[in-house]
Write a protein that holds these residues in place. Structure first.
Motif, PDB file in Angstrom:
ATOM      1  N   ALA A   1      -5.381   1.526   0.983  1.00  0.00           N
ATOM      2  CA  ALA A   1      -5.691  -0.038   1.613  1.00  0.00           C
ATOM      3  C   ALA A   1      -5.970  -0.677   0.188  1.00  0.00           C
ATOM      4  O   ALA A   1      -5.765  -1.549  -0.855  1.00  0.00           O
TER       5      ALA A   1
ATOM      6  N   THR B   1       2.836  -7.438  -1.927  1.00  0.00           N
ATOM      7  CA  THR B   1       3.287  -5.381  -1.708  1.00  0.00           C
ATOM      8  C   THR B   1       2.537  -5.678  -0.899  1.00  0.00           C
ATOM      9  O   THR B   1       0.711  -7.042  -0.597  1.00  0.00           O
ATOM     10  N   ASP B   2       2.501  -5.601   0.692  1.00  0.00           N
ATOM     11  CA  ASP B   2       1.333  -5.689   1.700  1.00  0.00           C
ATOM     12  C   ASP B   2       0.450  -4.137   1.988  1.00  0.00           C
ATOM     13  O   ASP B   2       0.777  -3.631   2.613  1.00  0.00           O
TER      14      ASP B   2
ATOM     15  N   ASP C   1      -1.947  -3.582   3.519  1.00  0.00           N
ATOM     16  CA  ASP C   1      -2.458  -2.540   4.652  1.00  0.00           C
ATOM     17  C   ASP C   1      -1.805  -1.923   5.456  1.00  0.00           C
ATOM     18  O   ASP C   1      -1.924  -1.191   5.911  1.00  0.00           O
ATOM     19  N   VAL C   2      -0.288  -2.349   5.365  1.00  0.00           N
ATOM     20  CA  VAL C   2       1.204  -2.293   6.226  1.00  0.00           C
ATOM     21  C   VAL C   2       1.142  -0.577   5.098  1.00  0.00           C
ATOM     22  O   VAL C   2       1.654   0.063   5.695  1.00  0.00           O
ATOM     23  N   LEU C   3       1.804  -1.151   4.147  1.00  0.00           N
ATOM     24  CA  LEU C   3       1.120  -0.039   3.178  1.00  0.00           C
ATOM     25  C   LEU C   3       0.658   1.578   3.823  1.00  0.00           C
ATOM     26  O   LEU C   3       0.946   2.935   4.023  1.00  0.00           O
TER      27      LEU C   3
ATOM     28  N   ARG D   1      -1.795   1.803   6.137  1.00  0.00           N
ATOM     29  CA  ARG D   1      -0.274   2.437   7.987  1.00  0.00           C
ATOM     30  C   ARG D   1       0.067   3.278   7.715  1.00  0.00           C
ATOM     31  O   ARG D   1      -0.062   4.885   8.391  1.00  0.00           O
ATOM     32  N   TYR D   2       1.158   2.551   6.977  1.00  0.00           N
ATOM     33  CA  TYR D   2       2.008   3.647   6.639  1.00  0.00           C
ATOM     34  C   TYR D   2       2.086   5.127   5.969  1.00  0.00           C
ATOM     35  O   TYR D   2       2.514   5.968   7.020  1.00  0.00           O
TER      36      TYR D   2
END
Length: 203
Positions: free
Chosen positions: A139, A155-156, A158-160, A162-163
């Motif tokens: 991240a 663009t997120d 944290d989500v990217l 986590r993915y």
């Protein structure tokens, strides 16, 4: 007649014993590995094991340290050496397909799999912390590229990240379930298709 001399006892090879313990924990997990399993694998008695390594948890902690340094450093190296987050992630996933299927070693990632079903809260927390630290590192790298204009501003990170962590965990379990290196490589390439469009697209 000369009195026969006794041979010297074989010297205990601590590093070799630690590597055997590491592979046993890697293959079976912390909870399913007993002291009896360890003494059998290492070829020593329980008193010798305790004298050399402490208790089971101390031995596991040391094993994880060796694993991190010798087997699991590919993601950190990619993050340190590649010019963009996308390049680092692409390299990490492709190398995960290789590292999770090395002949002669247990399949998958020890940090991901060794704590499954454990009732030891300290072990579970330690492994969770290691996995979370990896996600945070991804991240942080994504945020650097957002700030540099290499990724869209919305663009997120944290989500990217986590993915990516979820993909790696899935690849690890798939390797343990028998997925081939070629199959995992295709998974890695497919996972990269969701990467946000940017000036740094392509690898």
């Amino acid at each position: 007649m000369a009195t026969p001399t006794r041979g010297r006892p074989r010297k205990f090879d601590r590093d070799a014993a630690l590597d055997k313990a590491l592979r046993l924990f890697w293959r079976r997990g912390y909870e399913a590995t007993s002291i009896s399993d360890l003494t059998g694998e290492l070829g020593i008695g329980a008193p010798s094991l305790y004298a050399a390594f402490g208790d089971k948890q101390q031995l596991f902690n040391e094993s994880i340290g060796v694993y991190t340094n010798h087997y699991a450093g590919f993601a950190a190296r990619a993050l340190a050496e590649e010019p963009t987050a996308r390049h680092a992630v692409a390299r990490t996933l492709r190398e995960a397909a290789l590292e999770y299927t090395v002949p002669g070693l247990p399949n998958g990632c020890m940090v991901i799999s060794a704590g499954i079903n454990t009732t030891n809260a300290e072990v579970a927390t330690m492994l969770e912390g290691m996995r979370t630290a990896n996600v945070h590192a991804f991240a942080d790298r994504v945020r650097v590229d957002i700030a540099a204009g290499l990724l869209p501003a919305d663009t997120d990170a944290d989500v990217l990240a986590r993915y990516i962590g979820a993909v790696m965990q899935g690849m690890s379990q798939s390797a343990r379930d028998g997925a081939s290196r070629a199959e995992l490589t295709k998974v890695a390439e497919l996972a990269l298709r969701v990467w946000p469009e940017s000036e740094a697209a392509g690898s």
